[in-house]
Design a protein around this motif. Structure first.
Motif, PDB file in Angstrom:
ATOM      1  N   ALA B 108       5.430  19.594 -10.829  1.00  0.00           N
ATOM      2  CA  ALA B 108       5.202  18.197 -11.194  1.00  0.00           C
ATOM      3  C   ALA B 108       3.895  18.090 -11.962  1.00  0.00           C
ATOM      4  CB  ALA B 108       5.127  17.348  -9.943  1.00  0.00           C
ATOM      5  N   SER B 109       3.880  17.320 -13.030  1.00  0.00           N
ATOM      6  CA  SER B 109       2.669  17.290 -13.837  1.00  0.00           C
ATOM      7  C   SER B 109       1.925  15.968 -13.751  1.00  0.00           C
ATOM      8  CB  SER B 109       3.009  17.591 -15.290  1.00  0.00           C
ATOM      9  OG  SER B 109       3.885  16.597 -15.759  1.00  0.00           O
ATOM     10  N   SER B 110       2.550  14.937 -13.293  1.00  0.00           N
ATOM     11  CA  SER B 110       1.791  13.702 -13.107  1.00  0.00           C
ATOM     12  C   SER B 110       2.473  12.821 -12.060  1.00  0.00           C
ATOM     13  CB  SER B 110       1.656  12.945 -14.425  1.00  0.00           C
ATOM     14  OG  SER B 110       2.888  12.386 -14.772  1.00  0.00           O
ATOM     15  N   ILE B 111       1.614  12.011 -11.429  1.00  0.00           N
ATOM     16  CA  ILE B 111       2.145  11.125 -10.382  1.00  0.00           C
ATOM     17  C   ILE B 111       1.818   9.690 -10.752  1.00  0.00           C
ATOM     18  CG2 ILE B 111       2.147  10.645  -7.905  1.00  0.00           C
ATOM     19  CD1 ILE B 111       0.501  13.128  -7.511  1.00  0.00           C
ATOM     20  N   GLN B 112       2.709   8.813 -10.391  1.00  0.00           N
ATOM     21  CA  GLN B 112       2.397   7.395 -10.474  1.00  0.00           C
ATOM     22  C   GLN B 112       2.531   6.815  -9.082  1.00  0.00           C
ATOM     23  OE1 GLN B 112       4.520   5.263 -13.493  1.00  0.00           O
ATOM     24  NE2 GLN B 112       4.091   6.831 -15.023  1.00  0.00           N
ATOM     25  N   MET B 113       1.757   5.801  -8.842  1.00  0.00           N
ATOM     26  CA  MET B 113       1.801   5.213  -7.503  1.00  0.00           C
ATOM     27  C   MET B 113       1.883   3.696  -7.645  1.00  0.00           C
ATOM     28  SD  MET B 113      -1.222   5.507  -4.745  1.00  0.00           S
ATOM     29  CE  MET B 113      -1.421   4.209  -3.577  1.00  0.00           C
ATOM     30  N   GLN B 114       2.695   3.122  -6.824  1.00  0.00           N
ATOM     31  CA  GLN B 114       2.803   1.667  -6.829  1.00  0.00           C
ATOM     32  C   GLN B 114       2.871   1.235  -5.370  1.00  0.00           C
ATOM     33  OE1 GLN B 114       5.436  -0.667  -6.038  1.00  0.00           O
ATOM     34  NE2 GLN B 114       4.009  -2.257  -6.732  1.00  0.00           N
ATOM     35  N   ALA B 115       2.089   0.246  -5.007  1.00  0.00           N
ATOM     36  CA  ALA B 115       2.091  -0.164  -3.593  1.00  0.00           C
ATOM     37  C   ALA B 115       1.750  -1.640  -3.451  1.00  0.00           C
ATOM     38  CB  ALA B 115       1.092   0.674  -2.815  1.00  0.00           C
ATOM     39  N   ASN B 116       2.177  -2.195  -2.355  1.00  0.00           N
ATOM     40  CA  ASN B 116       1.797  -3.567  -2.011  1.00  0.00           C
ATOM     41  C   ASN B 116       0.972  -3.535  -0.742  1.00  0.00           C
ATOM     42  OD1 ASN B 116       3.107  -5.019  -4.102  1.00  0.00           O
ATOM     43  ND2 ASN B 116       5.055  -4.499  -3.104  1.00  0.00           N
ATOM     44  N   ILE B 117       0.015  -4.434  -0.673  1.00  0.00           N
ATOM     45  CA  ILE B 117      -0.877  -4.427   0.482  1.00  0.00           C
ATOM     46  C   ILE B 117      -0.568  -5.622   1.371  1.00  0.00           C
ATOM     47  CG2 ILE B 117      -3.312  -4.488   1.196  1.00  0.00           C
ATOM     48  CD1 ILE B 117      -3.435  -3.429  -1.990  1.00  0.00           C
ATOM     49  N   ASP B 118      -0.492  -5.341   2.634  1.00  0.00           N
ATOM     50  CA  ASP B 118      -0.234  -6.416   3.602  1.00  0.00           C
ATOM     51  C   ASP B 118      -1.484  -6.575   4.457  1.00  0.00           C
ATOM     52  OD1 ASP B 118       0.652  -8.159   5.497  1.00  0.00           O
ATOM     53  OD2 ASP B 118       1.850  -6.672   6.595  1.00  0.00           O
ATOM     54  N   ARG B 119      -2.125  -7.727   4.301  1.00  0.00           N
ATOM     55  CA  ARG B 119      -3.361  -7.944   5.049  1.00  0.00           C
ATOM     56  C   ARG B 119      -3.149  -8.924   6.196  1.00  0.00           C
ATOM     57  NH1 ARG B 119      -8.254  -9.463   1.186  1.00  0.00           N
ATOM     58  NH2 ARG B 119      -9.587  -7.779   1.890  1.00  0.00           N
ATOM     59  N   HIS B 120      -1.919  -9.383   6.310  1.00  0.00           N
ATOM     60  CA  HIS B 120      -1.712 -10.459   7.285  1.00  0.00           C
ATOM     61  C   HIS B 120      -1.603  -9.943   8.708  1.00  0.00           C
ATOM     62  CE1 HIS B 120      -1.489 -12.919   3.797  1.00  0.00           C
ATOM     63  NE2 HIS B 120      -0.480 -12.211   3.323  1.00  0.00           N
ATOM     64  N   SER B 121      -1.170  -8.685   8.853  1.00  0.00           N
ATOM     65  CA  SER B 121      -1.099  -8.142  10.213  1.00  0.00           C
ATOM     66  C   SER B 121      -2.491  -7.690  10.663  1.00  0.00           C
ATOM     67  CB  SER B 121      -0.119  -6.972  10.248  1.00  0.00           C
ATOM     68  OG  SER B 121      -0.459  -6.049   9.245  1.00  0.00           O
ATOM     69  N   ARG B 122      -2.578  -7.274  11.929  1.00  0.00           N
ATOM     70  CA  ARG B 122      -3.882  -6.920  12.500  1.00  0.00           C
ATOM     71  C   ARG B 122      -4.485  -5.700  11.786  1.00  0.00           C
ATOM     72  NH1 ARG B 122      -5.674  -4.346  16.960  1.00  0.00           N
ATOM     73  NH2 ARG B 122      -3.593  -3.526  17.354  1.00  0.00           N
ATOM     74  N   VAL B 123      -3.620  -4.727  11.511  1.00  0.00           N
ATOM     75  CA  VAL B 123      -4.100  -3.569  10.740  1.00  0.00           C
ATOM     76  C   VAL B 123      -3.643  -3.722   9.288  1.00  0.00           C
ATOM     77  CG1 VAL B 123      -4.348  -1.711  12.437  1.00  0.00           C
ATOM     78  CG2 VAL B 123      -2.077  -2.360  11.658  1.00  0.00           C
ATOM     79  N   GLU B 124      -4.528  -3.364   8.375  1.00  0.00           N
ATOM     80  CA  GLU B 124      -4.156  -3.477   6.963  1.00  0.00           C
ATOM     81  C   GLU B 124      -3.216  -2.344   6.601  1.00  0.00           C
ATOM     82  OE1 GLU B 124      -7.067  -4.566   3.941  1.00  0.00           O
ATOM     83  OE2 GLU B 124      -8.429  -4.948   5.613  1.00  0.00           O
ATOM     84  N   ARG B 125      -2.131  -2.701   5.953  1.00  0.00           N
ATOM     85  CA  ARG B 125      -1.076  -1.738   5.683  1.00  0.00           C
ATOM     86  C   ARG B 125      -0.730  -1.770   4.194  1.00  0.00           C
ATOM     87  NH1 ARG B 125       2.504   0.281   9.538  1.00  0.00           N
ATOM     88  NH2 ARG B 125       1.617  -1.104  11.089  1.00  0.00           N
ATOM     89  N   MET B 126      -0.398  -0.594   3.682  1.00  0.00           N
ATOM     90  CA  MET B 126       0.013  -0.499   2.279  1.00  0.00           C
ATOM     91  C   MET B 126       1.370   0.190   2.272  1.00  0.00           C
ATOM     92  SD  MET B 126      -1.830   1.885  -0.612  1.00  0.00           S
ATOM     93  CE  MET B 126      -3.506   1.434  -0.309  1.00  0.00           C
ATOM     94  N   SER B 127       2.300  -0.325   1.521  1.00  0.00           N
ATOM     95  CA  SER B 127       3.575   0.385   1.430  1.00  0.00           C
ATOM     96  C   SER B 127       4.006   0.444  -0.033  1.00  0.00           C
ATOM     97  CB  SER B 127       4.639  -0.308   2.276  1.00  0.00           C
ATOM     98  OG  SER B 127       4.675  -1.662   1.944  1.00  0.00           O
ATOM     99  N   GLY B 128       4.513   1.595  -0.417  1.00  0.00           N
ATOM    100  CA  GLY B 128       4.884   1.761  -1.814  1.00  0.00           C
ATOM    101  C   GLY B 128       5.548   3.094  -2.060  1.00  0.00           C
ATOM    102  N   THR B 129       5.481   3.537  -3.309  1.00  0.00           N
ATOM    103  CA  THR B 129       6.118   4.812  -3.666  1.00  0.00           C
ATOM    104  C   THR B 129       5.231   5.638  -4.586  1.00  0.00           C
ATOM    105  OG1 THR B 129       7.175   3.637  -5.479  1.00  0.00           O
ATOM    106  CG2 THR B 129       8.540   4.073  -3.537  1.00  0.00           C
TER     107      THR B 129
END
Lengths: 425, 156
Positions: B108-129
């Motif tokens: 693999a020669s390059s990566i892209q990342m996309q994520a959404n951040i959820d700050r509403h729960s007690r722990v901050e969470r990020m989910s994406g690909t």
């Protein structure tokens, strides 16, 4: 490699680089400290880490930085004590009003411009974990700093200490110093209180109480150090041990109160007896080791935290240029106009503006505090470090050009006239 | 008297200006803070099938370190030399792509990342690909990440 071995190798590399750069900068009529500051930056990710990441990672592994930071912080505590020790209210004798007005104007003008700049930079270089009030007050403080130690060194090297300009510059820098550290203490207290269990008003009362105890209680007790010095003709090991105790306890208490340890160390220096022989004896004991060993380590530690590579692209360099412009306009412009309004001739007023624009290593201390308390983002930190280097670097050439060139020309003209007079006689 | 007047003009007026600026700036909205370390968890079933994920899942605990200056981000996955990404945060979404096009063991020669951040729960969470640009299978690797400790400002 053990932690100690790594630290020893780091010290060797830092000292060699700092002395070499210091020597080169002295060759181009710059204060040695400017070269040492640059050396620190070059050892960090901005140059060594960029050119030879493998060497950089082997020389400064991230696991070793705690030790390097600890040693450099202790050195910095001692250095801040020395800055406080050199503060002498006698510097203000006879020109208290001029010095206070000029100095406060030279603080408030860059503070105002720095705050205005914060309006523009906050959404671009900060994030929502930093309150705007904290960001703007810190930007104002960072813009309004003058490096008393560097300024004093420049004046000494240029034989300007006894001149009216030198005397006014020293007075203003002394007021600047005490005012800027007080403002910084307030800002740090404000920022830290938002994450502290102590409410702000209580933290403020305790801080003021401690400052009061230091200024009105410990200052009288500290006279015993001078009495002991007079009796024995030297600073004994016991006296030095008690002075170190005072520095460390004061630093510890201010850290505990939510101010910064460095503020406590500075305060310990301020309350020391100010008799010239005592101060120079104490400086003689501490200054060399601090300047030669500890400060280069602090510069290296600062350099390791500074990544000029984060300032990339036209947009970021535009912000950087804006910071340079505001810093110079605010400090130089504010001091020059205030000195002029106070009756100084334009040439002297401009030279004073140039001198007070020196930010030097004091700015580095302030910026590190800003990074520690989380007010500055990494790229903004790098930009402000570059600004500190630039404003310090331009001081001597500008001073030579604005002030000393005319002085030399004037001296030559007087000599020519005196020669002609002698011939006529 | 002159000194007092000068002081009021040269110091008092700018002081009022600073107060005005502090009041004016209260409504400014800076980007969301994402600085600091995040513990990344890959979806196990997907992770096993993605051919190019090798250098991402090379160690047991995957840490994503985020350095933030305003909206600009530099993200570092465990192995600094292989996986550094540059990106941006825009409201609650984060996009990044690898800084260098490097050839890796898995190709693999390059990566892209996309994520959404959820700050509403007690722990901050990020989910994406994570998306691998030149991977033959053109694979996407979903992940979730939990913020270890809130970075002090952008300073982490």
């Amino acid at each position: 490699m053990s932690g100690l071995t790594t630290l020893l190798i780091q010290i060797v590399v830092v000292l060699v680089t700092a002395r070499t750069l210091g020597w080169i900068f002295r060759g181009i009529r710059q204060p040695q400290v400017v070269g040492e500051m640059v050396a620190g930056i070059l050892l960090g990710p901005s140059l060594l880490g960029w050119l030879a990441p493998g060497v950089s990672a082997a020389l400064f592994p991230s696991t070793s930085l705690g030790l390097l930071s600890g040693v450099s912080q202790i050195g910095l505590v001692v250095f801040m004590f020395l800055v406080g020790l050199e503060f002498n209210p006698r510097h203000l004798r006879g020109k208290r009003h001029t010095a206070i007005v000029t100095s406060h104007a030279s603080i408030i003008a860059p503070f105002l411009l720095g705050s205005a700049l914060a309006l523009y930079l906050y959404p671009r270089l900060s994030d929502d974990s930093v309150k705007f009030t904290h960001f703007t007050l810190f930007m104002g403080t960072a813009m309004s700093i003058t490096a008393f130690p560097v300024l004093a060194r420049i004046l000494r090297e240029r034989n300007l200490v006894g001149t009216p300009l030198g005397a006014l510059a020293i007075s203003c820098a002394a007021v600047d110093d005490i005012s800027a550290w007080s403002i910084l203490a307030g800002v740090v207290l404000l920022v830290r209180s938002s994450n502290s269990v102590l409410p702000l008003w209580l933290a403020l009362v305790l801080a003021l109480l401690f400052i009061g105890i230091m200024l009105f209680g410990v200052r009288h007790l500290a006279r015993r150090f001078e009495i002991s010095y007079r009796k024995r003709g030297k600073i004994t090991q016991d006296t030095l041990a008690f002075i170190f105790l005072l520095i460390m306890v004061s630093a510890w208490i201010t850290e505990l109160l939510g101010l910064h340890a460095l503020i406590g160390a500075f305060l310990a220096g301020v309350v020391m007896p100010k008799a010239e022989d005592f101060v120079s004896a104490l400086l003689g004991k501490l200054e060399y080791i601090c300047v030669v060993l500890f400060l280069p380590l602090f510069f290296a530690f600062t350099g390791l935290r500074t990544s000029v590579g984060l300032v990339q692209g036209g947009e970021m360099w535009f912000y950087c240029a804006l910071i340079f412009a505001v810093a110079i306009l605010g400090k130089f412009g504010g001091a020059t106009l205030a000195a002029r309004a106070n009756g100084s001739p334009w040439r002297e007023a401009t030279a004073l503006g140039v001198l007070l624009n020196t930010r030097g290593l004091v700015e580095l201390v302030v910026l590190n505090i800003g990074l520690d308390i989380g007010v500055l983002s990494p790229a903004l930190f790098a930009m402000l470090i570059l600004m500190a280097l630039l404003t310090t670097f331009i001081t001597t050439p500008l001073l030579d050009w604005i002030y000393l060139r005319e002085t030399v020309q004037l001296r030559n003209r007087i000599r020519t006239l005196e020669g002609a007079e002698a011939l006529r006689e | 008297m002159k000194a007092v007047l000068l002081y009021l003009v040269l110091v008092g007026a700018p002081f009022a200006g600073i107060y005005g600026i502090v009041c004016l700036g209260q409504d400014l909205k800076p980007p969301m803070s994402v600085a600091g370390a995040w513990n990344v968890e890959l979806t196990p079933r997907t992770a096993d099938t993605v051919p190019c994920k090798g250098f991402i899942v090379s160690s047991k605990s995957l840490i994503l370190k985020v350095t933030q200056t305003g909206p600009h981000l530099v993200l570092t996955l465990n192995d600094q030399s292989a996986t550094r990404l540059s990106g941006e945060v825009n409201f609650e979404s984060l996009t990044a792509r690898s800084l260098e096009e490097t050839e890796t063991r898995q190709g693999a020669s390059s990566i892209q990342m996309q994520a959404n951040i959820d700050r509403h729960s007690r722990v901050e969470r990020m989910s994406g690909t994570f998306t691998f640009a030149n991977c033959p299978a053109g694979s996407e690797l979903p992940f979730t990440a939990i913020r270890q400790q809130k970075g002090p400002g952008g300073g982490s």
